[in-house]
Enzyme design. Structure first.
Site, PDB file in Angstrom:
ATOM      1  N   ASP A 268      55.834  29.338  20.536  1.00 14.41           N
ATOM      2  CA  ASP A 268      55.524  28.052  19.895  1.00 14.41           C
ATOM      3  C   ASP A 268      56.042  26.914  20.772  1.00 14.41           C
ATOM      4  OD1 ASP A 268      54.935  26.116  18.054  1.00 14.41           O
ATOM      5  OD2 ASP A 268      56.065  27.023  16.405  1.00 14.41           O
ATOM      6  N   GLY A 308      46.358  24.049  19.672  1.00 14.43           N
ATOM      7  CA  GLY A 308      44.995  23.844  20.148  1.00 14.43           C
ATOM      8  C   GLY A 308      44.868  22.824  21.271  1.00 14.43           C
ATOM      9  N   ASP A 329      49.945  22.806  11.483  1.00 13.70           N
ATOM     10  CA  ASP A 329      50.328  23.793  10.469  1.00 13.70           C
ATOM     11  C   ASP A 329      49.465  23.706   9.214  1.00 13.70           C
ATOM     12  OD1 ASP A 329      52.249  24.213  12.304  1.00 13.70           O
ATOM     13  OD2 ASP A 329      53.954  23.943  10.953  1.00 13.70           O
TER      14      ASP A 329
HETATM   15  C1  GLA Z   1      55.665  25.266  13.993  1.00 14.12           C
HETATM   16  C2  GLA Z   1      54.549  26.293  13.859  1.00 14.12           C
HETATM   17  C3  GLA Z   1      54.679  26.986  12.531  1.00 14.12           C
HETATM   18  C4  GLA Z   1      56.045  27.644  12.408  1.00 14.12           C
HETATM   19  C5  GLA Z   1      57.136  26.619  12.619  1.00 14.12           C
HETATM   20  C6  GLA Z   1      58.507  27.258  12.728  1.00 14.12           C
HETATM   21  O1  GLA Z   1      55.532  24.234  13.085  1.00 14.12           O
HETATM   22  O2  GLA Z   1      53.309  25.682  14.004  1.00 14.12           O
HETATM   23  O3  GLA Z   1      53.659  27.960  12.388  1.00 14.12           O
HETATM   24  O4  GLA Z   1      56.142  28.678  13.362  1.00 14.12           O
HETATM   25  O5  GLA Z   1      56.932  25.892  13.819  1.00 14.12           O
HETATM   26  O6  GLA Z   1      59.510  26.340  12.972  1.00 14.12           O
END
Ligand code: GLA
Length: 511
Positions: A268, A308, A329
Site C-alpha cells: 500500500d 489506481g 477506499d
Molecule cells: C489504505 C488502503 C486500505 C487499508 C488501509 C490500512 O487506506 O487503501 O485498503 O489497507 O490503508 O491502513
C-alpha cells in the site's frame, strides 16, 4: 536632576542589548511526543546569506525542506509541500521562538500540527536524522508466474476490524471460513491488513507487534485448514495507519514474509507517495517489491494498492502484480460502492488471467446496505471479474449474506476461466445492462436498476434466440420461455447466465 536622567539613560543603554538580544534561532530543535501524523520529530534552521534555510523531519516523509523561509523577530515562517490537496500544494508553517523553546504550527493533508520543541542534544539529533533508502532499481519486467489465473478469493481484516486485529481473531476467521462452507465455495486467502507490525530488531528485521506473537505459527494454522495467509506492507516508512513500512528494507521484508509462510502481500503506497510521486518512481518501487518477492522462490500473490494512479492496469503485471487497486477506499454504503463499481473500476482495461482490476474489498455482511444493494455489489464485482475479498466478521455471516457470498452461480461468473472483465452495454433511464463473455460460449448478463423505485426491464432481445437456457442466478432457476420482462428492485440487480446450446449443466454453474 540631570545626573539622575543620565544615570537612567546609562542603565537603559546597558540593559537594552541584553533584553533585545534575540535568542539564537539557528540550530536543531527536537519535538517530543509528536502526534502520529505526520510526526515532526525535529527542525533544523541555519543561516544562509542574509536569511535562513532549514527543514523539518517527519516520521512519515523524512525531511521536508522549508520553502521561502523568513525570519522576523521571534517568528520564522516557511512553506512546506502538502499532500493530497491539489488546491494547496504547499501550506504555510510558523515556528515561534520563546525563551523556553519553539512552537511549531502548520497543516499537512488532513492534520493541523501544533508541537512544542526544545533544543536537541547531539545524540538526540543523530537519532532523529532520517536515513534515505538506497536508490530504486531500474524498472524491469517480470514474466507471468502462473499465479492468480482467476481473481483471488478470500477475506481481509481491514473493512471490519481496521487496526483491532490480532492472532486469535485471524485464527477465528480461518475456522469460520471452513465451518461456514465459505472455503468450499472458493474463498482461500485469509489476509491480515494494516496493524500487525511492531518494530525492527537490531538486524533490521521487521517483527510483528505483541498482538501477533508468532507469525510462522499463525501461517501454519491457516495452512492446516487448506487456506492461505496474506499480509500487508508499504513502500514508505509508514503504512497508512502509521505502522512500520518496508522503506529501506524491501528485500529483507520479502524474505521475512516468505520465511513466515505468507502467500499474499498487499503493498500500500501510503507514506511512499511522498518519495515516489511520479509514474516512473511508483512503477520502480512496486517493481522492487515484485522482484524481491520473486527472488524468495515462494509463490506469493502480489496486490498493488496505489489507488489506481498512473494507469496502473497498463503496467501492474510487468512489475509482478496479480491484482491492483483501481480506487480509493470502499465504505459500507451504496453511494461509495456504486461509484466504484459503476464508474471508477470500468475505466481500467487489461484484467485477465494473472492480473486483475481490484475495486477494493467486499462490504457484504457489514450491514450498511440492503440485501438488494449487496447483491448489486457482488454482481458488479463478479461481472467485472474482480477479486472477491470479503470484509466482514465471518463468524457473524447472516443467512441473507451467506446466500450472496456462497452463490455458486455468481462465483462461477467471477471465476470464469476466460477471465474477461464484463462491460456496460446499455444504460437507459437508470437501467443498465452489462455483459461478460464466459468460457464455452456462455454469457453473463446483469441488469442493474440504479433508481430508487422497483422497475421492470426487458431481457435483452436476442438472448433467448440464441437457443440456450437462461438461468436467473440469484433466484437459482431457469427463466420460462415467456419471461421476457423481469422485475428489478430499486438499487437491485438481475443476474443471468445464458447457457450455450448443447450444454447439459443443470445448474448453469460451470466452473
Ligand atoms: C489504505 C488502503 C486500505 C487499508 C488501509 C490500512 O487506506 O487503501 O485498503 O489497507 O490503508 O491502513
Amino acid at each position: 536632576m540631570i545626573r539622575r536622567a543620565w544615570a537612567a539613560l546609562c542603565l537603559l543603554l546597558f540593559a537594552l542589548p541584553a533584553a533585545a538580544a534575540p535568542p539564537a534561532r539557528t540550530g536543531s530543535w527536537v519535538f517530543d511526543g509528536a502526534p502520529s501524523y505526520p510526526g515532526v520529530t525535529m527542525m533544523r534552521v541555519e543561516r544562509a546569506g542574509a536569511g535562513v534555510r532549514g527543514e523539518i523531519t517527519t516520521r512519515w516523509y523524512g525531511p521536508i525542506a522549508m520553502q521561502n523561509p523568513r525570519l522576523r523577530g521571534d517568528t520564522l515562517t516557511f512553506d512546506a509541500r502538502n499532500l493530497n490537496d491539489n488546491a494547496h500544494p504547499t501550506r504555510r508553517w510558523t515556528a515561534r521562538f520563546t525563551p523556553r523553546g519553539v512552537r511549531l504550527t502548520g497543516d499537512m493533508w488532513y492534520a493541523h500540527v501544533v508541537q512544542d520543541g526544545r533544543r536537541g542534544a547531539p545524540a538526540e539529533v543523530a537519532a532523529r536524522t532520517f536515513r534515505p533508502a538506497p536508490p530504486l532499481p531500474a524498472l524491469g519486467s517480470l514474466p507471468d508466474d502462473g499465479l492468480a489465473r482467476t481473481p483471488p478469493m478470500g477475506w481481509s481484516s481491514w473493512n471490519r476490524f481496521a487496526e483491532k486485529i490480532d492472532d486469535a481473531t485471524v485464527r477465528a476467521m480461518a475456522d469460520a471460513m471452513v465451518s461456514s462452507g465459505l472455503r468450499d465455495a472458493g474463498y482461500v486467502y485469509v489476509n491480515i491488513d494494516d496493524g500487525w507490525q511492531g518494530t525492527r530488531g537490531p538486524d533490521g528485521e521487521l517483527r510483528p507487534n505483541a498482538k501477533f506473537p508468532d507469525m510462522k505459527a499463525l501461517a501454519d494454522y491457516v495452512h492446516a485448514r487448506g487456506l492461505k495467509l496474506g499480509i500487508y506492507s508499504s513502500p514508505g516508512p509508514k503504512t497508512c495507519a502509521g505502522y512500520e513500512g518496508s522503506y529501506g528494507h524491501v528485500e529483507q521484508d520479502a524474505r521475512t514474509f516468505a520465511r513466515w509462510g505468507v502467500d499474499f502481500l498487499k503493498y500500500d503506497l501510503c507514506s511512499g507517495e511522498w518519495f515516489y510521486a511520479d509514474a516512473d518512481s511508483v512503477k520502480r518501487t512496486y517493481y522492487q517489491m515484485g522482484a524481491a518477492l520473486r527472488a524468495t522462490g515462494r509463490p506469493i500473490v502480489y496486490s498493488l494498492c496505489q489507488y489506481g494512479r498512473f494507469d496502473v492496469a497498463d503496467w501492474g503485471r510487468s512489475v509482478g502484480g496479480h491484482l491492483w487497486r483501481t480506487t480509493g477506499d470502499i465504505t459500507d454504503d451504496y453511494k461509495t460502492m456504486s461509484d466504484i463499481g459503476f464508474v471508477r473500476n470500468p475505466q481500467f482495461p487489461h484484467a485477465g488471467p494473472g492480473g486483475w482490476n481490484d475495486p477494493d474489498m467486499l462490504e457484504v455482511g457489514n450491514g450498511g446496505m440492503s440485501a438488494d444493494e449487496y447483491r448489486t455489489h457482488f454482481t458488479l464485482w463478479a461481472i467485472q471479474a474482480a477479486p472477491l475479498l470479503m470484509g466482514h466478521d465471518l463468524r457473524l455471516t447472516g443467512a441473507s449474506d451467506a446466500a450472496i457470498l456462497e452463490n455458486g452461480g455468481a462465483i462461477a461468473i467471477d471465476q470464469d476461466s476466460l477471465g474477461v472483465q464484463g462491460r456496460r452495454e446499455a444504460s437507459i433511464d437508470g437501467i443498465e445492462t452489462w455483459r461478460k463473455p464466459l468460457a464455452g460460449g456462455d454469457v453473463a448478463i446483469a441488469i442493474f436498476n440504479r433508481t430508487t423505485a422497483d422497475r421492470d426491464a426487458d431481457v435483452p432481445p436476442g438472448l433467448a434466440a440464441q437457443g440456450g437456457r437462461i438461468i436467473d442466478v440469484w433466484r437459482g432457476r431457469a427463466l420460462a420461455a415467456d419471461e421476457t420482462r423481469l422485475r428489478v428492485p430499486a438499487h437491485g440487480t438481475v443476474l443471468l447466465r445464458v447457457v450455450a446450446p448443447g450444454t447439459t449443466d443443470q445448474e448453469g454453474t460451470k466452473r
